[in-house]
Write a protein that holds these residues in place. Structure first.
Motif, short mmCIF file in Angstrom:
data_model
loop_
_atom_site.label_atom_id
_atom_site.label_comp_id
_atom_site.label_asym_id
_atom_site.label_seq_id
_atom_site.Cartn_x
_atom_site.Cartn_y
_atom_site.Cartn_z
N MET A 1 65.83 87.64 51.75
CA MET A 1 64.95 86.56 51.27
C MET A 1 65.49 85.18 51.65
O MET A 1 64.73 84.28 52.02
CB MET A 1 64.82 86.64 49.76
N GLN A 2 66.81 85.02 51.54
CA GLN A 2 67.41 83.73 51.89
C GLN A 2 67.17 83.44 53.38
O GLN A 2 66.83 82.32 53.74
CB GLN A 2 68.91 83.73 51.57
N GLY A 3 67.31 84.48 54.21
CA GLY A 3 67.05 84.30 55.63
C GLY A 3 65.58 83.92 55.88
O GLY A 3 65.29 83.02 56.66
N VAL A 4 64.68 84.59 55.15
CA VAL A 4 63.25 84.32 55.35
C VAL A 4 62.89 82.90 54.92
O VAL A 4 62.18 82.18 55.64
CB VAL A 4 62.41 85.35 54.56
N VAL A 5 63.42 82.45 53.78
CA VAL A 5 63.06 81.11 53.33
C VAL A 5 63.61 80.07 54.29
O VAL A 5 62.99 79.04 54.55
CB VAL A 5 63.51 80.85 51.86
N LEU A 6 64.78 80.35 54.90
CA LEU A 6 65.33 79.41 55.87
C LEU A 6 64.55 79.42 57.18
O LEU A 6 64.50 78.42 57.89
CB LEU A 6 66.81 79.70 56.12
N LEU A 7 63.91 80.56 57.49
CA LEU A 7 63.02 80.58 58.65
C LEU A 7 61.80 79.72 58.38
O LEU A 7 61.28 79.04 59.26
CB LEU A 7 62.56 82.01 58.94
N TYR A 8 61.33 79.75 57.12
CA TYR A 8 60.16 78.95 56.72
C TYR A 8 60.50 77.47 56.78
O TYR A 8 59.73 76.66 57.31
CB TYR A 8 59.70 79.36 55.32
N SER A 9 61.65 77.11 56.22
CA SER A 9 62.06 75.71 56.28
C SER A 9 63.55 75.58 56.04
O SER A 9 64.10 76.22 55.14
CB SER A 9 61.30 74.88 55.25
N LEU A 10 64.20 74.74 56.83
CA LEU A 10 65.65 74.56 56.65
C LEU A 10 65.95 73.46 55.64
O LEU A 10 67.08 73.34 55.17
CB LEU A 10 66.31 74.21 57.99
N THR A 11 64.94 72.64 55.34
CA THR A 11 65.18 71.51 54.44
C THR A 11 64.10 71.53 53.35
O THR A 11 63.09 72.22 53.49
CB THR A 11 65.06 70.17 55.20
N PRO A 12 64.31 70.78 52.26
CA PRO A 12 63.24 70.69 51.25
C PRO A 12 61.94 70.26 51.92
O PRO A 12 61.96 69.40 52.79
CB PRO A 12 63.76 69.62 50.29
N THR A 13 60.85 70.91 51.51
CA THR A 13 59.61 70.63 52.25
C THR A 13 58.42 70.53 51.30
O THR A 13 58.45 71.07 50.20
CB THR A 13 59.36 71.74 53.30
N GLY A 14 57.37 69.85 51.74
CA GLY A 14 56.15 69.72 50.95
C GLY A 14 56.35 68.87 49.72
O GLY A 14 57.28 68.04 49.66
N ALA A 15 55.51 69.08 48.71
CA ALA A 15 55.63 68.34 47.45
C ALA A 15 54.91 69.09 46.36
O ALA A 15 53.92 69.78 46.62
CB ALA A 15 55.05 66.93 47.60
N MET A 16 55.41 68.97 45.15
CA MET A 16 54.68 69.52 44.01
C MET A 16 53.82 68.41 43.45
O MET A 16 54.21 67.24 43.48
CB MET A 16 55.66 70.03 42.94
N PRO A 17 52.60 68.72 42.95
CA PRO A 17 51.72 67.66 42.46
C PRO A 17 52.33 66.96 41.24
O PRO A 17 52.82 67.62 40.33
CB PRO A 17 50.44 68.41 42.07
N PHE A 18 52.31 65.62 41.29
CA PHE A 18 52.93 64.88 40.18
C PHE A 18 52.14 65.06 38.89
O PHE A 18 52.66 64.84 37.81
CB PHE A 18 53.08 63.39 40.54
N GLU A 19 50.87 65.52 39.03
CA GLU A 19 50.07 65.75 37.82
C GLU A 19 50.68 66.83 36.94
O GLU A 19 50.32 66.97 35.77
CB GLU A 19 48.64 66.17 38.19
#
Lengths: 324, 319
Positions: A141-159
């Motif tokens: 899973m750690q490998g897969v998430v790093l394939l998806y993105s190596l850095t923090p990505t996107g945003a959660m809605p501030f609402e």
């Protein structure tokens, strides 16, 4: 090596011994607040204690799920990667859009529970120790998430930030919901068939099998719960920080085990419960907070954390020698 | 490897594959790797992999002792880093070398003893006991170095870690000597026999009058001592120290041991398998990079290999 293995131990005795551990944690918690109040006059204030409570929600959620796997004499070493995966995926897919959050959040929670259930199924099929299986799937899973993105990505809605930051009647909302979830799971363990099966299986898998309890069902259930709550912790933390991080859960895998052990749940299974873990989470969080107040370096805090684990496991002597 | 001391490993021919399949797998991996990417089997790359194998191989030997005792040592990475940090604690010339080695060995001995005593005398699960000592060592190390280690490593350690002896890396020579010595200890000594009995069947061990506690404690001390040795070598190889020398070695060493047929249920496996397991792990990592796959695939393959290897041995021992 005094080993208090008590064949034919009565239910009453078991209740007393597990409640004994619970009472010990609560007593320690009270002692800690009193000692802390004596050492620093800003420690035992309502505002500080509320802050500590609020900050303990993430750890609380992972430890809640972890408790269930430990009750079956198992362990889930994939929770940290699960948090990273779910938080990064959610943040990346939502990208700040509240409308998308409405379907992404349920979807990733289902995914978390499904991957967790997959862990349980693998453990059942392969007959390999949960430590190895979840270490393996967690690494994947750690490998897969790093394939998806190596850095923090996107945003959660501030609402949605109110979940992490707002108060209701003075109580932090996220942390209060976490406590309610603890109570819900405690009731589930006590009053449902699957809950009682978890204890029976953890106490003695062979006896449980003879009683007709399905190993597959129990394992899928506890690892699905563990995955679900790790996913929830990942979501909570990404809402709190506004963004998902592929390394978010890194330190949570091992951290999630300390409150379970401190709360009196035996790694050998069958004894303890989630309420002990709840107080374990509060104890660990309060202790770290107090050490901060006392300006103890974070380095020595690590030493203290190690000592707590040793003290806890030495006090609640385990019945049988096992790997985990 | 006559396997006379490998209790639990069935002797009949059908088990040949389970026992020696691992050596076959390594040979196929190297041959297949060479076909996919010829530079994989170039002397430079093989030399490179052997240098990487030395520290992991040393750690996995100790890990194998602990796992055979029916335990697990999660503190090896922390011990490695603490030993590494010690190389820059005193003066930066060679005169401090004996002091550095003595401090590292004392630290390793202490850690191994604490691990072993917790596991045997207090009945703490190996997972938690070694996790707790790992965390404590990390705290002590940070506290000792105030978070950022500084100072220089005596040249002697750099020579040992990165130097060659007639074209052969010195670290590899040290690793081979250690492997032979501990192969003899495990497969040809009374202690080795006792370890297999205690790990394979603790009750039988007690019945034949073995002090299982002492046997287990010694296994943890061996593991810590070898981890400290690997930490010193790795610090010398890198030439600079940081607080996380050896990060990941706790899990990699367990994975390598499991790939090599050392069963987590205790009492099974051997040094040759464990070392080959480490070699397979390093060859796979190397190959992933050589064929130009993203480095994340190293992680994914590592995870899959752990589960598959463990499942393979479980199915074999059941059939």
């Amino acid at each position: 090596m005094s080993n208090p293995a008590l064949p034919g131990r009565s239910d009453l005795r078991r209740a007393l011994s597990s409640n004994g551990a619970l009472l010990a944690v609560i007593a320690l918690l009270i002692l800690l607040v009193l000692v802390g109040a004596g050492l620093n006059d800003r420690f035992a204030t309502v505002s500080n204690l509320t802050n500590v409570f609020e900050q303990s929600a993430g750890l609380g959620l992972v430890s809640l799920g972890q408790t269930l796997t430990v009750l079956t004499a198992g362990i889930d070493l994939s929770v940290g990667s699960m948090m990273s995966l779910i938080s990064t995926l959610a943040s990346g897919l939502i990208d700040g859009d509240l409308a998308r959050a409405a379907w992404v959040i349920p979807a990733v929670l289902v995914l978390a529970a499904a991957i967790g259930g997959g862990n349980g199924l693998l453990i059942h099929w392969l007959g390999v120790h949960p430590l190895i299986v979840t270490l393996g799937t967690g690494t994947v899973m750690q490998g897969v998430v790093l394939l998806y993105s190596l850095t923090p990505t996107g945003a959660m809605p501030f609402e949605l930030e109110w979940i992490a930051y707002d108060r209701f009647l003075g109580l932090p909302i996220g942390a209060t919901i976490t406590v309610l979830l603890f109570i819900l799971v405690a009731l589930m363990l006590r009053y449902t068939t699957i809950g009682r099966d978890v204890y029976a299986y953890g106490d003695d898998p062979e006896a449980a099998r003879l009683m007709g309890i399905s190993q597959r069902k129990v394992l899928i259930f506890v690892y699905a719960m563990s995955g679900f709550f790790a996913g929830l912790a990942g979501l909570y933390l990404s809402i709190r920080f506004g963004i998902g991080d592929p390394y978010q859960g890194q330190n949570y895998t091992l951290a999630s085990i300390t409150p379970v052990v401190v709360g009196g749940t035996m790694l050998t299974g069958g004894r303890g419960g989630v309420i002990g873990t709840l107080f374990g989470v509060l104890l660990v969080s309060l202790l770290n907070n107090l050490l901060n107040f006392l300006q103890v370096s974070t380095h020595l805090q690590l030493v203290v954390q190690g000592l707590i684990i040793i003290a806890a496991v030495s006090i609640y002597i385990e019945r049988k020698r096992g790997l985990a | 490897m006559s396997g006379a001391t490998q209790t639990g490993a069935p002797a009949f021919g059908g088990e040949f594959f389970a026992r020696y399949g691992i050596f076959l797998f390594l040979a196929l991996l190297i041959a297949g790797g060479g076909l996919i990417s010829p530079s994989f089997v170039s002397s430079g790359n093989i030399n490179n992999m052997l240098v990487q194998l030395a520290p992991l191989g040393i750690v996995v030997i100790g890990q194998a002792f602990v796992i055979i005792s029916r335990g697990l040592d999660l503190s090896v990475a922390s011990v490695m880093a603490t030993a590494a940090v010690m190389t820059s604690l005193y003066t930066s010339d060679n005169s401090s070398a004996p002091l550095i080695v003595a401090s590292a060995l004392a630290m390793a001995l202490g850690t191994g003893l604490v691990n072993g005593l917790l596991v045997t005398k207090r009945n703490v699960s190996p997972f938690l006991a070694t996790l707790a000592t790992a965390i404590m060592l990390q705290g002590i190390r940070f506290w000792m170095t105030s978070g950022a280690p500084s100072g220089n490593i005596p040249p002697l350690f750099k020579q040992i870690g990165a130097g060659n002896l007639g074209g052969v890396p010195i670290s590899l020579v040290i690793f081979l000597v250690i492997a032979v010595v501990f192969w003899v200890v495990l497969h040809r000594s009374a202690y080795g026999r006792a370890l297999y009995i205690v790990g394979g069947n603790p009750i039988a061990g007690r019945l034949v009058g073995l002090s299982s506690d002492r046997v287990i404690i010694i296994a943890y001390v061996i593991s810590s001592t070898l981890a400290a040795t690997a930490g010193l070598i790795l610090a010398g190889f890198a030439g600079v120290v940081d607080n996380f020398v050896g990060r990941g070695f706790e899990l990699d060493s367990i994975v390598a041991a499991v790939i090599g047929g050392v069963a987590l249920s205790g009492g099974r496996g051997g040094i040759a398998g464990a070392v080959v397991g480490a070699a397979i792990l390093i060859a796979i990592f190397n190959l992933v990079l050589l064929i130009g796959a993203p480095v994340q695939f190293q992680i994914i393959i590592k995870g899959a290999v752990i589960v598959l290897a463990a499942a393979f041995y479980i199915k074999k021992s059941k059939s």
